[in-house]
Scaffold this active site. Sequence first.
Site, PDB file in Angstrom:
ATOM      1  N   ARG A 269       5.292 -12.941   9.591  1.00  0.00           N
ATOM      2  CA  ARG A 269       5.986 -11.744   9.569  1.00  0.00           C
ATOM      3  C   ARG A 269       7.351 -11.653   9.994  1.00  0.00           C
ATOM      4  O   ARG A 269       7.688 -12.212  10.956  1.00  0.00           O
ATOM      5  CB  ARG A 269       5.162 -10.397   9.585  1.00  0.00           C
ATOM      6  CG  ARG A 269       5.014 -10.208  11.149  1.00  0.00           C
ATOM      7  CD  ARG A 269       3.657  -9.358  11.520  1.00  0.00           C
ATOM      8  NE  ARG A 269       4.180  -7.982  11.170  1.00  0.00           N
ATOM      9  CZ  ARG A 269       3.499  -7.142  10.380  1.00  0.00           C
ATOM     10  NH1 ARG A 269       2.578  -7.753   9.584  1.00  0.00           N
ATOM     11  NH2 ARG A 269       4.167  -6.054  10.251  1.00  0.00           N
TER      12      ARG A 269
ATOM     13  N   LYS B 253       4.202   0.756   9.473  1.00  0.00           N
ATOM     14  CA  LYS B 253       4.423   1.909   8.974  1.00  0.00           C
ATOM     15  C   LYS B 253       3.948   2.990   9.696  1.00  0.00           C
ATOM     16  O   LYS B 253       4.159   4.168   9.370  1.00  0.00           O
ATOM     17  CB  LYS B 253       3.729   1.839   7.424  1.00  0.00           C
ATOM     18  CG  LYS B 253       4.449   1.180   6.582  1.00  0.00           C
ATOM     19  CD  LYS B 253       4.058   1.301   5.097  1.00  0.00           C
ATOM     20  CE  LYS B 253       2.921   0.317   4.840  1.00  0.00           C
ATOM     21  NZ  LYS B 253       2.341   0.094   3.565  1.00  0.00           N
TER      22      LYS B 253
ATOM     23  N   GLU C 134       0.916  -1.043  -0.086  1.00  0.00           N
ATOM     24  CA  GLU C 134      -0.050   0.009   0.066  1.00  0.00           C
ATOM     25  C   GLU C 134       0.830   1.242  -0.092  1.00  0.00           C
ATOM     26  O   GLU C 134       1.822   1.381   0.676  1.00  0.00           O
ATOM     27  CB  GLU C 134      -0.848  -0.158   1.291  1.00  0.00           C
ATOM     28  CG  GLU C 134      -2.015   1.052   1.219  1.00  0.00           C
ATOM     29  CD  GLU C 134      -2.631   1.250   2.527  1.00  0.00           C
ATOM     30  OE1 GLU C 134      -2.783   0.303   3.233  1.00  0.00           O
ATOM     31  OE2 GLU C 134      -3.367   2.047   2.658  1.00  0.00           O
TER      32      GLU C 134
END
Length: 555
Positions: free
Chosen positions: A264, A274, A38
């Site tokens: 992850r 983020k 994104e």
Amino acid sequence: MSVAEKIETEGRDFIRDIVADDLASGRHRHVVTRFPPEPNGYLHIGHAKSICLNFGVAREFGGRCHLRFDDTNPTREEQEYIDAIEEDVRWLGFDWGEHLHHASDYFERLYGWAEELVRAGKAYVDDQTQEEMRLARGTLTEAGQNSPYRDRTVAENLDLLRRMRAGEFPNGARVLRARIDMGSGNINLRDPVLYRILHATHPRTGDAWKIYPSYDYAHGQSDAIEGITHSICTLEFEDHRPLYDWFIENLPVPSRPRQYEFARLNLSYTVLSKRVLNALVKGGHVSGWDDPRMPTLAGLRRRGVPAEALRDFARRIGVAKANSLVDLGLLEFSIREVLNRSAHRRMAVLRPLKVVITNYESAGDELDAVNHPDDPGAGTRRVKFGREIFIERDDFMENPPKKFFRLSPGTEVRLRYAYFITCREVVKDAAGNITELRCSYDPATRGGNAPDGRKVKATIHWVSAADSVPAEVRLYNPLFVKPEPDVANFANDLNPNSLEIITDARIEPALAADNSPAPVQFERLGYFARDRGSAPGKPVFNRTVGLRDSYAKAT
Ligand code: ATP
Ligand code: MG
């Protein structure tokens, strides 16, 4: 290298096993993966793990990997991030060829499919407020409640959806929801939102859309449109997989992708969110997304970390199904592995202490210094010696403890590539600070060995006072003081000593003349890379990593 050999060297994991099985069984003839960021921030080292996996699998199995911007939220996304992401993926060594895609390329098709769901009675427009929807969603142990708008007619739903699209309603007034099951044990299946109203300008579609698809709705369908075979994502999406499959089963999509989840990357002393990285930048805690302390690819690159070291790191940590915390020392290890092989050696003194060699008479003297101890092909360079040199302040102690073998009054040490020197006198200022050492040297030890075979216990680095150049050197430590920083209150865990700036280091002239950003080893100190903010005559170096696992000692 054959595919089989390549896979052997890259290592095998459960994802690669699945892909190999699917190719062997004929379920797929080609593997197609994607990396779907994104564009709401810069990529970080966690993304690097995902990139190495997705692009790596495609490369090893002779398939392809798409770069797809998941640009479904125009309020948070910016062109700056899009450009940075492309640069970072390329820098990491991967290429998407012609397959640069955007979820926004599919807005029209996604919308058309939403109308089909409405026509099939599988989606409805809900007028509840966000708060009402939240309350009606239920909990892990309690079923949700049906919305009072759930049984609207197809005609009414279609009309409302079209008017949502046309921009007739304000933000938040209505949403389109899938009509699945408010009693499902999986909360993701309790009538998830497909579209929300958002009057916002999109970097690519401008003002064409007043409604935007949710991640869950856009993602799998974008995969299907692109013919993705293996949609690899992180474990948080495991519970979304039934919804991913529901859309694929209930829509006339052109292919049948499958989602697989892996753990992850979590890295000690580091935050890979983020939202937090953005807050670090906006809050002025760091100088920008490419601050060398940031775990972003831009920050790591500026710090001097080679892309090869990140690929090596990704290979070492592997791909697993259970979350874990990776030791920051492992990243440093990969960086050292690569730089030890590639970085040329130079001499620099971070905290200079002047040494006058009282019996040195020669006007000028040049010595040979090797550029790389394991690579004769890297050649040698000449370094100038002189009557006045600088050594590292730490390499001298006036009253040394027993195990201190470097310079102290009366002891003899080797100057790297040069001579043996012996400290004869310590000069101090009025306040008692050491300002200078007066030493003697032995001309017979030129090059670093004594003809009489006598030994010294230490070799120290130095630079010539006359020829060395002043430089700024920035030393970095982890941004956080805790191995697992509290993400919600990250400011409490910030390391006040994450940056140390040395303004009066001295570097050998060969370093000052070289504008290359390639890291070098400052002998005995670590690996350093020239900062892009260096000005002519004012070089700035970033410490990429120390020579030893200093960080493990500190914990
Ligand atoms: P946010 O922090 O805003 O939730 P994100 O880090 O998930 O975002 P995306 O742009 O959605 O960012 O990530 C793109 C891809 O990178 C996703 O497939 C995601 O699963 C993967 N990814 C993100 N963080 C990590 C991580 N720490 N380790 C491995 N893969 C990751
Ligand atoms: Mg995400």
